[in-house]
Design an enzyme around this catalytic site. Structure first.
Site, mmCIF file in Angstrom:
data_model
loop_
_atom_site.group_PDB
_atom_site.id
_atom_site.type_symbol
_atom_site.label_atom_id
_atom_site.label_comp_id
_atom_site.label_asym_id
_atom_site.label_seq_id
_atom_site.Cartn_x
_atom_site.Cartn_y
_atom_site.Cartn_z
ATOM 1 N N GLY A 37 -6.804 3.126 3.719
ATOM 2 C CA GLY A 37 -7.652 2.572 2.653
ATOM 3 C C GLY A 37 -7.691 1.058 2.734
ATOM 4 C CB SER A 39 -6.475 -5.192 1.894
ATOM 5 O OG SER A 39 -5.529 -6.058 1.307
ATOM 6 N N GLY A 42 -3.867 0.411 -2.915
ATOM 7 C CA GLY A 42 -2.676 1.066 -3.467
ATOM 8 C C GLY A 42 -1.875 1.864 -2.450
ATOM 9 C CE LYS A 43 -3.392 0.119 3.276
ATOM 10 N NZ LYS A 43 -4.132 -0.853 2.450
ATOM 11 C CB SER A 44 2.346 -0.807 -0.153
ATOM 12 O OG SER A 44 1.736 -1.344 0.989
ATOM 13 C CG ASP A 67 1.323 -6.435 4.661
ATOM 14 O OD1 ASP A 67 0.787 -7.157 5.511
ATOM 15 O OD2 ASP A 67 0.994 -6.421 3.460
ATOM 16 C CG ASN A 87 -1.149 -2.319 13.651
ATOM 17 O OD1 ASN A 87 0.076 -2.287 13.718
ATOM 18 N ND2 ASN A 87 -1.783 -2.402 12.492
ATOM 19 C CB ILE A 110 -6.181 -1.290 6.688
ATOM 20 C CG1 ILE A 110 -5.597 -2.272 5.657
ATOM 21 C CG2 ILE A 110 -7.693 -1.198 6.509
ATOM 22 C CD1 ILE A 110 -6.158 -3.687 5.757
ATOM 23 C CB SER A 111 -5.578 3.249 9.875
ATOM 24 O OG SER A 111 -5.155 3.735 8.623
HETATM 25 N N1 LIG Z 1 -8.210 -9.753 8.561
HETATM 26 C C1 LIG Z 1 -7.471 -8.915 7.834
HETATM 27 N N2 LIG Z 1 -7.966 -7.704 7.483
HETATM 28 C C2 LIG Z 1 -7.204 -6.857 6.761
HETATM 29 N N3 LIG Z 1 -5.928 -7.128 6.339
HETATM 30 C C3 LIG Z 1 -5.403 -8.318 6.675
HETATM 31 C C4 LIG Z 1 -6.144 -9.258 7.419
HETATM 32 N N4 LIG Z 1 -5.369 -10.362 7.597
HETATM 33 C C5 LIG Z 1 -4.198 -10.122 6.987
HETATM 34 N N5 LIG Z 1 -4.211 -8.905 6.426
HETATM 35 C C6 LIG Z 1 -3.027 -8.300 5.772
HETATM 36 O O1 LIG Z 1 -2.530 -7.338 6.695
HETATM 37 C C7 LIG Z 1 -2.334 -6.083 6.074
HETATM 38 C C8 LIG Z 1 -2.979 -4.953 6.896
HETATM 39 O O2 LIG Z 1 -2.241 -4.662 8.015
HETATM 40 P P1 LIG Z 1 -2.472 -3.264 8.749
HETATM 41 O O3 LIG Z 1 -1.529 -3.230 9.890
HETATM 42 O O4 LIG Z 1 -2.377 -2.154 7.745
HETATM 43 O O5 LIG Z 1 -3.991 -3.386 9.252
HETATM 44 S S1 LIG Z 1 -4.765 -2.484 10.313
HETATM 45 O O6 LIG Z 1 -4.451 -1.076 10.023
HETATM 46 O O7 LIG Z 1 -4.336 -2.853 11.671
HETATM 47 O O8 LIG Z 1 -6.199 -2.785 10.110
HETATM 48 C C9 LIG Z 1 -3.009 -6.132 4.735
HETATM 49 O O9 LIG Z 1 -2.067 -5.540 3.852
HETATM 50 P P2 LIG Z 1 -2.483 -4.509 2.712
HETATM 51 O O10 LIG Z 1 -3.066 -5.365 1.641
HETATM 52 O O11 LIG Z 1 -1.166 -3.917 2.296
HETATM 53 O O12 LIG Z 1 -3.424 -3.482 3.228
HETATM 54 C C10 LIG Z 1 -3.269 -7.601 4.459
HETATM 55 O O13 LIG Z 1 -2.274 -8.092 3.574
HETATM 56 N N1 LIG Z 2 -2.294 3.545 -9.069
HETATM 57 C C1 LIG Z 2 -2.341 2.265 -9.395
HETATM 58 N N2 LIG Z 2 -2.752 1.880 -10.620
HETATM 59 C C2 LIG Z 2 -2.809 0.579 -10.956
HETATM 60 N N3 LIG Z 2 -2.469 -0.439 -10.120
HETATM 61 C C3 LIG Z 2 -2.060 -0.121 -8.897
HETATM 62 C C4 LIG Z 2 -1.972 1.243 -8.457
HETATM 63 N N4 LIG Z 2 -1.534 1.260 -7.197
HETATM 64 C C5 LIG Z 2 -1.364 -0.032 -6.843
HETATM 65 N N5 LIG Z 2 -1.663 -0.862 -7.858
HETATM 66 C C6 LIG Z 2 -1.604 -2.319 -7.830
HETATM 67 O O1 LIG Z 2 -2.620 -2.755 -6.935
HETATM 68 C C7 LIG Z 2 -2.157 -3.809 -6.107
HETATM 69 C C8 LIG Z 2 -2.291 -3.418 -4.636
HETATM 70 O O2 LIG Z 2 -1.432 -2.328 -4.367
HETATM 71 P P1 LIG Z 2 -0.761 -2.134 -2.942
HETATM 72 O O3 LIG Z 2 0.048 -0.895 -3.023
HETATM 73 O O4 LIG Z 2 -0.073 -3.390 -2.501
HETATM 74 O O5 LIG Z 2 -2.063 -1.886 -2.059
HETATM 75 P P2 LIG Z 2 -2.251 -1.899 -0.472
HETATM 76 O O6 LIG Z 2 -0.932 -1.531 0.143
HETATM 77 O O7 LIG Z 2 -3.310 -0.869 -0.213
HETATM 78 O O8 LIG Z 2 -2.701 -3.287 -0.124
HETATM 79 C C9 LIG Z 2 -0.717 -4.104 -6.535
HETATM 80 O O9 LIG Z 2 -0.725 -5.177 -7.424
HETATM 81 C C10 LIG Z 2 -0.296 -2.822 -7.239
HETATM 82 O O10 LIG Z 2 0.643 -3.057 -8.251
#
Ligand SMILES: Nc1ncnc2c1ncn2[C@@H]1O[C@H](COP(=O)(O)OS(=O)(=O)O)[C@@H](OP(=O)(O)O)[C@H]1O
Ligand SMILES: Nc1ncnc2c1ncn2[C@@H]1O[C@H](COP(=O)(O)OP(=O)(O)O)[C@@H](O)[C@H]1O
Length: 211
Positions: A37, A39, A42-44, A67, A87, A110-111
């Protein structure tokens, strides 16, 4: 084994203790829960909530977070398409090892590209004819993810300070073959515990929570 790449003269070494025996020890079946999904979708949060829930039920799981892996195993990779592909390939291989070890591996990345997710799925053999890779799609709208923006990255991307940001100027290809799709209900995002409950029910129903 037709898994060789550039290495030559390499042979597969079979170990005496196999996956079935490890699974019996753990009373569960090794599998990969792959969470994809945008960024901020809510993945993490789901990965950690699910890990906690499984732990409290006596199941061994391990979270591979995109991350976090970029701090070590994947620290030499950026966000160009070929880097994202590598990755996902690496994490797919590591997840396969964890599943072979008998663990419930939770990968949250994100994949964004369909072909990379499909290649990853193909790595994993079925567990007794049941798909051992469970794809969970965090189908949250970009507006929600961007509104959350916990790391301020969307803001930077909109300002042109980050190039190739997923959902802004790099594509996210939504899956059409996921096992579980999580989305807002009447405009409200379900609580993480509710979403984790859905995944646990799925795993239980498919027999992964017993040997
Ligand atoms: N250009 C760009 N696009 C998307 N995301 C970015 C980018 N640069 C840095 N970040 C940060 O890196 C996290 C995503 O890393 P991933 O390894 O999950 O990405 S991927 O699957 O290879 O696309 C992602 O973390 P999440 O927010 O937890 O998804 C971002 O914090
Ligand atoms: N089910 C949910 N309801 C409300 N807020 C959420 C939920 N899941 C995640 N969040 C909030 O959304 C933000 C992004 O969540 P995160 O898990 O870091 O997303 P991702 O790993 O996809 O980037 C964080 O601030 C988190 O607290």
């Amino acid at each position: 084994m037709a898994t060789l790449g550039n290495s030559a003269n390499i042979f597969w070494h079979e170990c005496p203790v196999g996956q079935a025996e490890r699974q019996k020890l753990l009373n569960q079946k090794g599998c990969v829960v792959w969470i994809t999904g945008l960024s901020g979708s809510g993945k993490s949060t789901l990965a950690c909530t699910l890990g906690r829930e499984l732990h409290s039920r006596g199941h061994l799981s391990y979270v591979l977070d995109g991350d976090n892996l970029r701090h070590g195993l994947n620290k030499n990779l950026g966000f160009a398409p070929e880097d994202r592909t590598e990755n996902i390939r690496r994490v797919g291989e590591v997840a396969k090892l964890f599943a072979d070890a008998g663990l419930i591996c939770i990968a949250s990345l994100i994949s964004p590209y369909r072909k990379d997710r499909d290649s990853c799925r193909a790595l994993l053999p079925d567990a007794n004819f049941i798909e051992a890779r469970i794809l969970v799609f965090m189908n949250m709208p970009l507006s929600l993810c961007e509104g959350r923006d916990p790391k301020g990255l969307y803001k930077l991307a909109r300002a042109g300070k980050i190039k190739g940001f997923t959902g802004i100027d790099d594509p996210y290809e939504a899956p059409s073959n996921c096992e579980i799709e999580l989305r807002q209900i009447n405009g409200v995002c379900p609580a993480p515990s509710e979403m984790a409950g859905k995944v646990v029910s799925y795993l239980d129903g498919k027999g992964f929570l017993q040997a």
